[in-house]
Design an enzyme around this catalytic site. Structure first.
Site, PDB file in Angstrom:
ATOM      1  N   ASP A 116      74.914  12.362  58.971  1.00 45.19           N
ATOM      2  CA  ASP A 116      74.189  11.254  58.331  1.00 45.19           C
ATOM      3  C   ASP A 116      74.924   9.921  58.355  1.00 45.19           C
ATOM      4  OD1 ASP A 116      76.111  12.271  56.629  1.00 45.19           O
ATOM      5  OD2 ASP A 116      74.912  11.992  54.821  1.00 45.19           O
ATOM      6  N   GLU A 205      90.246  16.285  52.951  1.00 41.85           N
ATOM      7  CA  GLU A 205      90.809  15.604  54.126  1.00 41.85           C
ATOM      8  C   GLU A 205      92.328  15.582  54.063  1.00 41.85           C
ATOM      9  OE1 GLU A 205      88.360  14.532  52.212  1.00 41.85           O
ATOM     10  OE2 GLU A 205      86.700  13.772  53.448  1.00 41.85           O
TER      11      GLU A 205
HETATM   12  N1  UDP Z   1      76.415  19.884  54.665  1.00 37.45           N
HETATM   13  C1  UDP Z   1      76.252  21.246  54.869  1.00 37.45           C
HETATM   14  N2  UDP Z   1      75.848  22.040  53.826  1.00 37.45           N
HETATM   15  C2  UDP Z   1      75.585  21.532  52.572  1.00 37.45           C
HETATM   16  C3  UDP Z   1      75.764  20.151  52.369  1.00 37.45           C
HETATM   17  C4  UDP Z   1      76.183  19.361  53.432  1.00 37.45           C
HETATM   18  O1  UDP Z   1      76.467  21.715  55.990  1.00 37.45           O
HETATM   19  O2  UDP Z   1      75.214  22.297  51.666  1.00 37.45           O
HETATM   20  C5  UDP Z   1      76.831  19.023  55.788  1.00 37.45           C
HETATM   21  C6  UDP Z   1      76.012  17.738  55.947  1.00 37.45           C
HETATM   22  O3  UDP Z   1      74.924  17.933  56.844  1.00 37.45           O
HETATM   23  C7  UDP Z   1      77.036  16.757  56.483  1.00 37.45           C
HETATM   24  C8  UDP Z   1      78.345  17.255  55.875  1.00 37.45           C
HETATM   25  O4  UDP Z   1      78.146  18.618  55.514  1.00 37.45           O
HETATM   26  O5  UDP Z   1      77.130  16.786  57.898  1.00 37.45           O
HETATM   27  C9  UDP Z   1      78.736  16.459  54.633  1.00 37.45           C
HETATM   28  O6  UDP Z   1      77.700  16.528  53.677  1.00 37.45           O
HETATM   29  P1  UDP Z   1      77.070  15.232  53.024  1.00 37.45           P
HETATM   30  O7  UDP Z   1      76.688  14.260  54.093  1.00 37.45           O
HETATM   31  O8  UDP Z   1      75.999  15.648  52.080  1.00 37.45           O
HETATM   32  O9  UDP Z   1      78.350  14.705  52.223  1.00 37.45           O
HETATM   33  P2  UDP Z   1      78.663  13.266  51.664  1.00 37.45           P
HETATM   34  O10 UDP Z   1      77.870  12.253  52.436  1.00 37.45           O
HETATM   35  O11 UDP Z   1      78.266  13.333  50.232  1.00 37.45           O
HETATM   36  O12 UDP Z   1      80.130  13.102  51.873  1.00 37.45           O
HETATM   37 MN    MN Z   2      77.064  12.223  54.245  1.00 33.59          MN
END
Ligand code: UDP
Ligand code: MN
Length: 256
Positions: A116, A205
């Site tokens: 995203d 990280e």
């Molecule tokens: N993701 C996943 N399972 C989950 C939630 C997130 O595989 O239950 C993936 C999501 O598609 C993304 C990555 O893990 O590629 C990080 O998640 P997210 O973008 O929701 O995190 P944030 O933007 O809050 O850091």
């Molecule tokens: Mn994200």
């Protein structure tokens, strides 16, 4: 030969999943020598995700790895057990090591690219030539417009002298997942390195980098000479589907 960029992308089912994967595909198909490792947080491969990958015109691996249920969530609130994307990135590392074992030690880099975020094409050309570990600014993280390394010009070239960061400043590597990439030599030379399944909230990280960055290796800052960012930690707003229940089911279900 141009080093290959291996992109490890966790993804999960939600109303914006196909949008995010399509947009990311349209970014990376403009980048030469990419291998996209997509790991679904699911029990089975989604045919729709597979179609997006097939149509993307980049080399890809399509895998699944379901996030296990959270353990001890109540008992120890400070420890984020199985943070999002961990199981998938670790499955991606297994696949990456398999691909690297087949390609005869050719140069490459690995980037953990969430589905995203928003990525400038420039960041990919810069990360391609990382010798060990590259880091750069990411917008919209840590409660700031951007986080990133503070770089000084030393006699031997640029050096990281600190971090532009406000949250959890005691982290050894105070960076977001989107802020770094690694030469794949570090992955093959250290076959037991994975993301920790238990990490303090927001410390995934730094814990991973503490394990993967060899002693004495200096991080390579990228894009520091620019007065702008090359990666944005964006999030896709979920669409309003409130009226859906008012209509009878579609005669021909449409995939969104
Ligand atoms: N993701 C996943 N399972 C989950 C939630 C997130 O595989 O239950 C993936 C999501 O598609 C993304 C990555 O893990 O590629 C990080 O998640 P997210 O973008 O929701 O995190 P944030 O933007 O809050 O850091
Ligand atoms: Mn994200």
């Amino acid at each position: 030969a141009l080093p290959t960029i291996y992109l490890v992308t966790p993804t999960y089912a939600r109303s914006s999943q196909h949008v995010d994967l399509t947009r990311f595909c349209y970014t990376i198909r403009q980048v030469p020598k990419v291998h996209w490792i997509v790991v679904e947080d699911a029990e089975v491969h989604s045919p729709e995700v597979r179609r997006i990958l097939n149509d993307c015109e980049v080399a890809f691996s399509h895998l699944v790895a379901l996030t296990p249920p959270r353990e001890n969530a109540q008992i120890c609130r400070k420890v984020d057990s199985q943070p999002r994307g961990v199981k998938q990135r670790n499955t991606g590392l297994v696949e990456l090591r398999r691909l690297l074992s087949l390609n005869g030690g050719r140069d490459g880099v690995v980037y953990f690219a969430d589905d995203d975020n928003t990525y400038s094409l420039e960041i990919f050309e810069r990360m391609r030539h990382i010798k060990a570990v590259g880091v750069w600014r990411v917008a919209f993280v840590g409660g700031l417009s951007y986080e990133g390394p503070v770089v000084d010009m030393g006699p031997n070239g640029p050096r990281i002298s600190g971090w532009h960061v406000a949250w959890a400043t005691d982290r050894k590597y105070p960076v977001d997942m989107a802020a770094f990439a690694l030469n794949t030599r570090l992955i093959t030379a250290q076959p037991d390195v994975y993301f920790p399944t238990h990490a303090l909230d927001g410390h995934l990280e730094t814990d991973f980098l503490s394990a993967v960055v060899p002693e004495g290796v200096e991080l390579e800052p990228l894009g520091f000479e620019l007065d702008r960012v090359l990666v944005w930690h964006t999030r896709t707003e979920l669409p309003n589907l409130r009226q859906e229940g008012k209509l009878p089911p579609d005669r021909r279900p449409i995939i969104i």
